[in-house]
Design a protein around this motif. Structure first.
Motif, PDB file in Angstrom:
ATOM      1  N   UNK A  43      -2.962  19.585  -3.988  1.00 21.76           N
ATOM      2  CA  UNK A  43      -2.737  18.597  -5.038  1.00 21.76           C
ATOM      3  C   UNK A  43      -3.665  17.419  -4.832  1.00 21.76           C
ATOM      4  N   UNK A  44      -3.398  16.366  -5.589  1.00 19.59           N
ATOM      5  CA  UNK A  44      -4.214  15.160  -5.497  1.00 19.59           C
ATOM      6  C   UNK A  44      -3.425  14.086  -4.763  1.00 19.59           C
ATOM      7  N   UNK A  45      -4.073  13.474  -3.788  1.00 19.10           N
ATOM      8  CA  UNK A  45      -3.463  12.400  -3.012  1.00 19.10           C
ATOM      9  C   UNK A  45      -4.079  11.077  -3.445  1.00 19.10           C
TER      10      UNK A  45
ATOM     11  N   UNK B 162       0.861  -1.174   0.000  1.00 15.03           N
ATOM     12  CA  UNK B 162       0.000   0.000   0.000  1.00 15.03           C
ATOM     13  C   UNK B 162       0.898   1.224   0.000  1.00 15.03           C
ATOM     14  N   UNK B 163       0.645   2.120  -0.920  1.00  7.46           N
ATOM     15  CA  UNK B 163       1.431   3.337  -1.016  1.00  7.46           C
ATOM     16  C   UNK B 163       0.501   4.545  -1.079  1.00  7.46           C
ATOM     17  N   UNK B 164       0.963   5.641  -0.499  1.00  6.39           N
ATOM     18  CA  UNK B 164       0.323   6.937  -0.632  1.00  6.39           C
ATOM     19  C   UNK B 164       1.233   7.807  -1.496  1.00  6.39           C
ATOM     20  N   UNK B 165       0.589   8.512  -2.450  1.00  6.71           N
ATOM     21  CA  UNK B 165       1.306   9.409  -3.336  1.00  6.71           C
ATOM     22  C   UNK B 165       0.651  10.787  -3.301  1.00  6.71           C
ATOM     23  N   UNK B 166       1.454  11.794  -3.581  1.00  6.77           N
ATOM     24  CA  UNK B 166       0.971  13.152  -3.807  1.00  6.77           C
ATOM     25  C   UNK B 166       1.307  13.500  -5.246  1.00  6.77           C
ATOM     26  N   UNK B 167       0.282  13.837  -6.030  1.00  4.06           N
ATOM     27  CA  UNK B 167       0.545  14.229  -7.411  1.00  4.06           C
ATOM     28  C   UNK B 167       0.609  15.743  -7.493  1.00  4.06           C
ATOM     29  N   UNK B 168       1.751  16.243  -7.924  1.00  4.98           N
ATOM     30  CA  UNK B 168       1.917  17.695  -7.987  1.00  4.98           C
ATOM     31  C   UNK B 168       1.254  18.249  -9.250  1.00  4.98           C
ATOM     32  N   UNK B 169       1.154  19.570  -9.348  1.00  9.39           N
ATOM     33  CA  UNK B 169       0.438  20.155 -10.497  1.00  9.39           C
ATOM     34  C   UNK B 169       1.053  19.785 -11.840  1.00  9.39           C
TER      35      UNK B 169
END
Lengths: 108, 111
Positions: free
Chosen positions: A83-85, A32-39
């Motif tokens: 951003x989008x997580x 399981x991973x959490x990511x932050x997608x930058x603009x």
């Protein structure tokens, strides 16, 4: 295939506020991973957390694998946290399955 | 150490054309995966390669193909482009614990 649900879909915060993002998944997972997608579109790794709790600065995450959910905590939010997580899981095969994401907007 | 690198970063094609996207994994990583992300959605799995062998394929048509080279870099090829192929294409390499590290992506626009 495994289903991944993230909530809430959108979150608007005032700078300095705390928040919790949730990820529910439908089957046992080994990744399981959490990511932050930058603009600009890049997926930034936040946590690799198939179980347990981790902290990195103002961010922390907890995965309760037996109950099939994970939480991402953002404390003292800053505008750069916008951003989008995404939460993504793998259930024994080769691919990550992503949720639809939580869009976070932090206002100054 | 360099992260996952992808090229080109942006490209514009017309319907029916062919495109090749390239990816270099993090040094020491032997597995590369490709994902497609259309606007407003999470990434969708296309392929995974490990030691030059295809390990998995997502629900994509045969117009999509990929390969991995002896140096572990990879190419994604898409033939007969459709408008719906417009997307961000993400490459990832797999770390020792199984975690994925993504590149900055190649943004494809099909006109």
């Amino acid at each position: 295939g495994i289903q991944v649900e993230q909530s809430p879909p959108d979150l608007i915060l005032q700078e300095g506020a705390n928040s919790t993002l949730r990820c529910n998944f439908s089957d046992s997972v080994n990744n399981l991973q959490w990511f932050h997608q930058n603009p600009w579109g890049q997926l930034i790794n936040l946590f690799y957390i198939p179980s347990g709790t981790k902290q990195n600065g103002r961010l922390s995450a907890t995965t309760v694998a037996t109950e099939r959910y994970s939480l991402l905590y953002i404390s003292s939010s800053q505008t750069t946290d916008s951003g989008v997580y995404f939460c993504a899981v793998r259930a024994g095969d080769y691919k990550l399955s992503f949720g639809a994401g939580t869009t976070v907007t932090v206002r100054a | 150490d360099a992260g996952v690198t992808q090229s080109p970063t942006h490209l514009i094609k017309t319907r029916g054309q062919h495109v090749t996207l390239r990816c270099s994994p993090i040094s020491g990583h032997k597995s590369v995966s490709w994902y497609q992300q259309v606007l407003g959605q999470g990434p969708q799995f296309i392929f995974q390669y490990y030691e030059k062998e295809e390990r998995g394929r997502g629900n994509f048509p045969d117009r999509f193909s990929a390969r991995q080279f002896p140096n572990y870099s990879s190419e994604l090829n898409v033939n007969a482009l459709l408008l719906g192929d417009s997307a961000l294409y993400l490459c990832a390499s797999t770390g020792p614990a199984g975690e994925l590290f993504f590149g900055e992506g190649s943004r494809l626009t099909v006109l």
